[in-house]
Design a protein around this motif. Structure first.
Motif, mmCIF file in Angstrom:
data_model
loop_
_atom_site.group_PDB
_atom_site.id
_atom_site.type_symbol
_atom_site.label_atom_id
_atom_site.label_comp_id
_atom_site.label_asym_id
_atom_site.label_seq_id
_atom_site.Cartn_x
_atom_site.Cartn_y
_atom_site.Cartn_z
ATOM 1 N N GLU A 170 29.914 25.611 77.854
ATOM 2 C CA GLU A 170 28.819 25.959 78.761
ATOM 3 C C GLU A 170 27.988 27.125 78.269
ATOM 4 O OE1 GLU A 170 27.872 26.745 83.461
ATOM 5 O OE2 GLU A 170 29.932 26.947 82.781
ATOM 6 N N THR A 193 27.363 18.616 88.375
ATOM 7 C CA THR A 193 28.407 19.085 87.477
ATOM 8 C C THR A 193 28.190 18.551 86.065
ATOM 9 O OG1 THR A 193 29.911 17.245 87.922
ATOM 10 C CG2 THR A 193 30.055 19.174 89.378
ATOM 11 N N LYS A 194 28.893 19.146 85.119
ATOM 12 C CA LYS A 194 28.776 18.748 83.715
ATOM 13 C C LYS A 194 30.160 18.459 83.151
ATOM 14 C CE LYS A 194 24.571 21.475 83.220
ATOM 15 N NZ LYS A 194 23.853 22.556 82.503
ATOM 16 N N GLU A 195 30.200 17.980 81.933
ATOM 17 C CA GLU A 195 31.463 17.535 81.342
ATOM 18 C C GLU A 195 32.557 18.587 81.448
ATOM 19 O OE1 GLU A 195 31.637 15.483 77.615
ATOM 20 O OE2 GLU A 195 29.566 14.799 77.742
ATOM 21 N N ASP A 216 24.039 13.294 77.090
ATOM 22 C CA ASP A 216 23.703 13.879 78.385
ATOM 23 C C ASP A 216 24.996 14.372 79.022
ATOM 24 O OD1 ASP A 216 22.847 14.589 80.899
ATOM 25 O OD2 ASP A 216 22.327 12.559 81.540
ATOM 26 N N VAL A 217 25.158 15.676 79.111
ATOM 27 C CA VAL A 217 26.436 16.233 79.568
ATOM 28 C C VAL A 217 26.562 16.257 81.086
ATOM 29 C CG1 VAL A 217 26.631 17.631 77.494
ATOM 30 C CG2 VAL A 217 25.624 18.635 79.554
ATOM 31 N N TYR A 218 25.492 15.959 81.818
ATOM 32 C CA TYR A 218 25.565 15.955 83.282
ATOM 33 C C TYR A 218 26.391 14.773 83.784
ATOM 34 C CZ TYR A 218 22.174 19.673 84.156
ATOM 35 O OH TYR A 218 21.558 20.883 84.237
ATOM 36 N N ASN A 219 27.175 15.018 84.825
ATOM 37 C CA ASN A 219 27.909 13.950 85.511
ATOM 38 C C ASN A 219 26.991 13.400 86.608
ATOM 39 O OD1 ASN A 219 30.246 14.554 83.946
ATOM 40 N ND2 ASN A 219 30.737 16.214 85.361
ATOM 41 N N ARG A 220 26.068 12.579 86.208
ATOM 42 C CA ARG A 220 24.982 12.147 87.101
ATOM 43 C C ARG A 220 25.465 11.391 88.326
ATOM 44 N NH1 ARG A 220 20.436 14.967 85.398
ATOM 45 N NH2 ARG A 220 20.398 15.003 83.111
#
Length: 259
Positions: free
Chosen positions: A66, A208-210, A241-245
């Motif tokens: 991060e 959130t992200k990975e 794309d690291v976002y948890n879409r």
């Protein structure tokens, strides 16, 4: 398998926690990143310590963390470390104690080592793929952890800082099954469900992200639980794309997914 990597991750988390707690005890300053999230000296110091230690232990592995620039060369690597050096910075800032250090090893888009350390409680949770999930308490006792089998009078864990209207609506919709709500910060929700303290947690937004879910994903699944995106597909990691879409659902068993 992955003995070296697990030891390196645990050692790095414990070393970073010392720096985090040093900052925690001071009147630290708070900066705002481009995405409007807070960052402190603790985040930066923890990140530097973890990266240095893991680089020495596994020099060929990539990084996704991060607090460092995303080097897209990681996408071509089979093994990368996914790190949140201080998960729950908002909790850290508010000094509620509910923050963690998250370290996961991703092999070929799958998490194979997961470590979550809760500094204020001196609790360590860890898992290796196929080897179960464990908790080490402040007295050094190591316990194999497992989800419970409850299917009614459920406890749902909610975010202290990101409890969204859609999640509140989902809980109301299933009030016949959900009897209790408990706010909980950072990645502690994964650990609490993994050791049978609760049964469900929802995140129905894409914020959130990975690094927010990677180690908890493995820890909860190795404890017999479920971690899915809201379309009921599993997570893959080391994405561009690291976002948890799609958000996520955590549960102790399939009957409690309740989507």
């Amino acid at each position: 398998m992955y003995e070296l990597e697990l030891k390196a991750a645990i050692d790095a988390a414990l070393a970073a926690s010392k720096a985090v707690m040093e900052v925690y005890s001071t009147d630290f300053s708070i900066e705002t990143k481009d995405d409007d999230s807070p960052v402190t000296e603790a985040d930066k110091r923890s990140d530097a310590i973890i990266r240095e230690m893991l680089s020495k232990a596994t020099p060929r592995y990539g990084f996704l963390t991060e607090e460092s620039n995303d080097d897209k060369k990681r996408l071509k690597k089979e093994d990368i470390w996914i790190i949140d050096p201080l998960d729950g910075t908002s909790d850290f800032v508010s000094k509620d104690g509910e923050f963690s250090i998250n370290i996961a090893l991703c092999h070929d888009h799958e998490i194979v080592v997961g470590v979550i350390y809760l500094p204020t409680l001196d609790l360590l949770y860890y898992a290796v793929k196929g080897e179960g999930s464990y908790r080490k308490d402040k007295d050094g006792k190591i316990s194999l952890i497992r989800v419970n089998s409850k299917k009614d009078r459920l406890t749902v864990l909610t975010s202290r800082t990101h409890f969204m209207p859609a999640e509140k609506a989902m809980i109301r919709k299933h009030s016949d099954r959900i009897s209790y709500q408990a706010p909980m910060g950072a990645s502690a929700k994964f650990c609490a469900i993994a050791e049978g303290q609760a049964e469900i947690s929802y995140r129905l937004s894409g914020g959130t992200k990975e690094w927010d879910v990677a180690p908890g994903d493995l820890i909860l699944r190795e404890a017999g639980g479920i971690v899915l995106q809201t379309d009921l597909t599993p997570f893959t990691y080391n994405r561009e794309d690291v976002y948890n879409r799609k958000g996520y659902i955590l549960a102790n068993c399939p009957e409690n997914i309740l989507l």
